[in-house]
Design a protein around this motif. Structure first.
Motif, PDB file in Angstrom:
ATOM      1  N   GLY A 159       0.811  -1.208   0.000  1.00 50.49           N
ATOM      2  CA  GLY A 159       0.000   0.000   0.000  1.00 50.49           C
ATOM      3  C   GLY A 159       0.840   1.251   0.000  1.00 50.49           C
ATOM      4  N   LEU A 160       1.894   1.280   0.805  1.00 47.36           N
ATOM      5  CA  LEU A 160       2.783   2.443   0.834  1.00 47.36           C
ATOM      6  C   LEU A 160       3.577   2.562  -0.466  1.00 47.36           C
ATOM      7  CD1 LEU A 160       4.111   2.265   4.509  1.00 47.36           C
ATOM      8  CD2 LEU A 160       2.317   3.743   3.570  1.00 47.36           C
ATOM      9  N   ARG A 161       3.906   1.435  -1.083  1.00 47.52           N
ATOM     10  CA  ARG A 161       4.598   1.490  -2.376  1.00 47.52           C
ATOM     11  C   ARG A 161       3.695   2.126  -3.431  1.00 47.52           C
ATOM     12  NH1 ARG A 161       8.817  -1.399  -4.886  1.00 47.52           N
ATOM     13  NH2 ARG A 161       9.104  -2.628  -2.984  1.00 47.52           N
ATOM     14  N   ALA A 162       2.414   1.755  -3.420  1.00 45.86           N
ATOM     15  CA  ALA A 162       1.471   2.388  -4.348  1.00 45.86           C
ATOM     16  C   ALA A 162       1.378   3.883  -4.097  1.00 45.86           C
ATOM     17  CB  ALA A 162       0.094   1.731  -4.219  1.00 45.86           C
ATOM     18  N   LYS A 214      -2.026   9.524  -3.435  1.00 41.85           N
ATOM     19  CA  LYS A 214      -0.970   9.253  -2.455  1.00 41.85           C
ATOM     20  C   LYS A 214      -1.533   9.212  -1.039  1.00 41.85           C
ATOM     21  CE  LYS A 214       2.990  11.239  -4.951  1.00 41.85           C
ATOM     22  NZ  LYS A 214       3.852  10.040  -4.881  1.00 41.85           N
ATOM     23  N   LEU A 215      -2.380  10.191  -0.723  1.00 38.97           N
ATOM     24  CA  LEU A 215      -2.913  10.255   0.630  1.00 38.97           C
ATOM     25  C   LEU A 215      -3.912   9.134   0.893  1.00 38.97           C
ATOM     26  CD1 LEU A 215      -3.373  14.108   1.124  1.00 38.97           C
ATOM     27  CD2 LEU A 215      -1.628  12.623   2.100  1.00 38.97           C
ATOM     28  N   VAL A 216      -4.749   8.807  -0.089  1.00 41.34           N
ATOM     29  CA  VAL A 216      -5.717   7.725   0.109  1.00 41.34           C
ATOM     30  C   VAL A 216      -4.984   6.397   0.329  1.00 41.34           C
ATOM     31  CG1 VAL A 216      -7.538   6.374  -0.984  1.00 41.34           C
ATOM     32  CG2 VAL A 216      -7.578   8.846  -1.155  1.00 41.34           C
ATOM     33  N   ALA A 243      -3.375   2.055   3.935  1.00 42.90           N
ATOM     34  CA  ALA A 243      -2.305   1.230   4.499  1.00 42.90           C
ATOM     35  C   ALA A 243      -2.148   1.496   5.996  1.00 42.90           C
ATOM     36  CB  ALA A 243      -0.992   1.507   3.770  1.00 42.90           C
ATOM     37  N   SER A 244      -2.333   2.742   6.412  1.00 44.92           N
ATOM     38  CA  SER A 244      -2.221   3.086   7.838  1.00 44.92           C
ATOM     39  C   SER A 244      -3.339   2.448   8.649  1.00 44.92           C
ATOM     40  CB  SER A 244      -2.246   4.611   8.015  1.00 44.92           C
ATOM     41  OG  SER A 244      -1.170   5.225   7.335  1.00 44.92           O
ATOM     42  N   ALA A 277      -9.635  -3.333  -2.692  1.00 39.91           N
ATOM     43  CA  ALA A 277     -10.012  -2.934  -4.052  1.00 39.91           C
ATOM     44  C   ALA A 277      -9.558  -1.504  -4.351  1.00 39.91           C
ATOM     45  CB  ALA A 277     -11.527  -3.066  -4.232  1.00 39.91           C
ATOM     46  N   LEU A 278      -9.699  -0.610  -3.391  1.00 37.07           N
ATOM     47  CA  LEU A 278      -9.247   0.771  -3.584  1.00 37.07           C
ATOM     48  C   LEU A 278      -7.729   0.830  -3.746  1.00 37.07           C
ATOM     49  CD1 LEU A 278     -11.507   2.620  -0.978  1.00 37.07           C
ATOM     50  CD2 LEU A 278     -11.756   2.611  -3.461  1.00 37.07           C
ATOM     51  N   LEU A 279      -7.011   0.055  -2.945  1.00 44.16           N
ATOM     52  CA  LEU A 279      -5.552   0.026  -3.086  1.00 44.16           C
ATOM     53  C   LEU A 279      -5.132  -0.499  -4.457  1.00 44.16           C
ATOM     54  CD1 LEU A 279      -4.191  -1.223   0.376  1.00 44.16           C
ATOM     55  CD2 LEU A 279      -3.877   1.025  -0.669  1.00 44.16           C
TER      56      LEU A 279
END
Length: 466
Positions: A364-367, A377-379, A384-385, A427-429
């Motif tokens: 998630g952070l890589r995306a 980026k923020l989403v 991921a957070s 799915a969002l990621l």
């Protein structure tokens, strides 16, 4: 005649072949665990083994086809890891069902089916995540409305001291699980628009640039919402998660460590106020400090003590499916499923589960890092957070690193609301990673040879620069 310069571009491969291979391994984990439960308890492979494995395989193949058709460049690792965790969780819940004569595993499989259905619909119909930015304030208002629903006198329901459930037509649902996704969208949209003002320097204190007083409104507002969740709903876990995610997004958007100082101070103040004012918060801290004194001083810590004894009995390799007694742990299928895993699969199984969660957070952070727009980026960072914070507070509570919070372990624990919401989260990621890894317009398309030779599997394409 001068030759036009050649520019080398790195283009991501789609890696759908690698995803399919990893999905087969994930299905082997889920089906193998289910078979091991039957052999360990009943001495034979479950009679519905073929039907169960076929249903799991059908769900994952449908999800894979949806990604291949609508998000060709999405991250190839997220779906297999999630499938492995979900399959393992179903097997552990089934093991508890056999010991307690319950039927939670069948219900969880139904919720998984609904979750995968919404996963497919999200990937298929949300072709561009940036559309969600238009609903910044709408998402925030709907999220607040969902958080308020359990407080209504007719449909609101209190379970284990926390008023976070609603009952509609005989079905129980936890609206906070949907609210967490909407709040990430609302936070991200707001911070994209206002991050310049929030990044302005204020006073400098001990080498830290604190924000201006006039910019403290968003943090104070979110702090009050989190405090309201703690006061009115008695939900320590959700209060911590919502405020923590907002603080992470605020720091990522502004790159100001001063916000962490302000947020940390407000969190410490809220925790102290909660400890002084509310008995259920104070009880959680007493359980954390002295769990083995639950008979005389801290009622309600019996589940923590049973979980600690079980994990200690499991040791490094575990007792094996059917050889332990995880049914002794109250709520082992939900809040304390990690204790059940630690008893029968040992420290090795627990570390494998933590590693899978680490992979989800890392991807998630890589995306987020390679995404081309600030909102995405923020989403991605927020989603991921959510996984990172939820796993941390759950595992930290089960292992007495921090006080118990009452959150469920993503994809493992029994609970339809959490499972469905987390499938939509993935799915969002995947949608964001597809946009981030997709070649830019005018760039030759990449190819997928299915070999899985490299982690990012980039292809060098020579483009003649005019």
């Amino acid at each position: 005649m001068t030759q036009a310069p050649v520019q080398a571009l790195f283009v991501h491969r789609s890696r759908r072949g690698a995803e399919l291979f990893l999905l087969l391994l994930a299905l082997a984990v889920g089906a193998g665990a289910y078979a091991a439960v039957g052999i360990g308890i009943e001495g034979e492979v479950p009679a519905d083994m073929i039907a169960y494995s076929g249903w799991l395989a059908a769900l994952m193949i449908v999800a894979h086809i949806a990604i291949r058709m609508t998000a060709q460049y999405a991250d190839p690792i997220l779906l297999p890891v999630v499938a492995a965790l979900n399959g393992l969780g179903l097997a552990v819940i089934h093991r508890l069902d056999l010991a307690r004569d319950t039927d939670f595993a069948r219900q969880q499989l139904i919720w998984m089916t609904l979750g995968v259905t919404l996963f497919v619909l999200t990937v298929a119909f949300l072709r561009d995540h940036r559309v969600l930015q238009r609903f910044t304030y709408t998402s925030g208002l709907v999220a607040i409305g969902l958080l308020l629903l359990p407080l209504l006198p007719v449909i609101g329901n209190t379970v284990n001291g926390a008023r976070i459930w609603i009952n509609v037509a005989g079905f129980s649902f936890q609206p906070g699980e949907v609210a967490k996704l909407l709040l990430v969208i609302a936070f991200s949209g707001y911070l994209v628009l206002h991050r310049d003002a929030l990044a302005l320097a204020g006073r400098r204190l001990l080498f830290v640039d604190l924000p201006r007083g006039r910019d403290l409104g968003p943090v104070l507002g979110m702090w009050l919402i989190s405090l309201g969740i703690l006061v009115f709903q008695r939900d320590l876990g959700s209060s911590l998660m919502f405020f923590g995610v907002f603080l992470v997004l605020l720091y990522v958007a502004t790159e100001r460590p001063g916000w962490l100082v302000v947020g940390g101070t407000l969190f410490a103040a809220g925790a102290f106020m909660g400890y002084q004012a509310f008995s259920h918060v104070r009880n959680r801290f007493e359980i954390w400090l002295s769990p083995f004194d639950y008979i005389d001083r801290t009622p309600g810590s019996g589940q923590l003590v049973e979980s600690l004894y079980g994990m200690g009995w499991g040791g490094v390799l575990g007792r094996g499916f059917g050889e332990g007694q995880p049914w002794r742990i109250p709520y082992a299928e939900s809040d304390f499923i990690l204790g059940a895993i630690g008893e029968e699969l040992g420290l090795t199984g627990v570390m494998a589960v933590i590693l899978c969660y680490g992979i989800i957070v890392e991807r998630g952070l890589r995306a987020a890092l390679i995404c081309r727009d600030g909102f995405g980026k923020l989403v991605a960072t927020g989603l991921a957070s959510i996984v990172a914070l939820q796993v941390f507070v759950v595992i930290g509570g089960v292992t007495t690193l921090i006080p118990l919070t009452g959150l469920t372990t993503p994809f493992l624990s029994y609970g339809g609301s959490s499972l469905v919401a987390n499938w939509v989260l993935v799915a969002l990621l995947l949608r964001i990673s597809d946009q981030a890894r997709r070649p830019l317009p005018g760039t030759p398309s990449s190819y997928d040879d299915g070999t899985g030779a490299d982690d990012e599997a980039t292809q060098v394409v020579k483009v003649v620069k005019p």
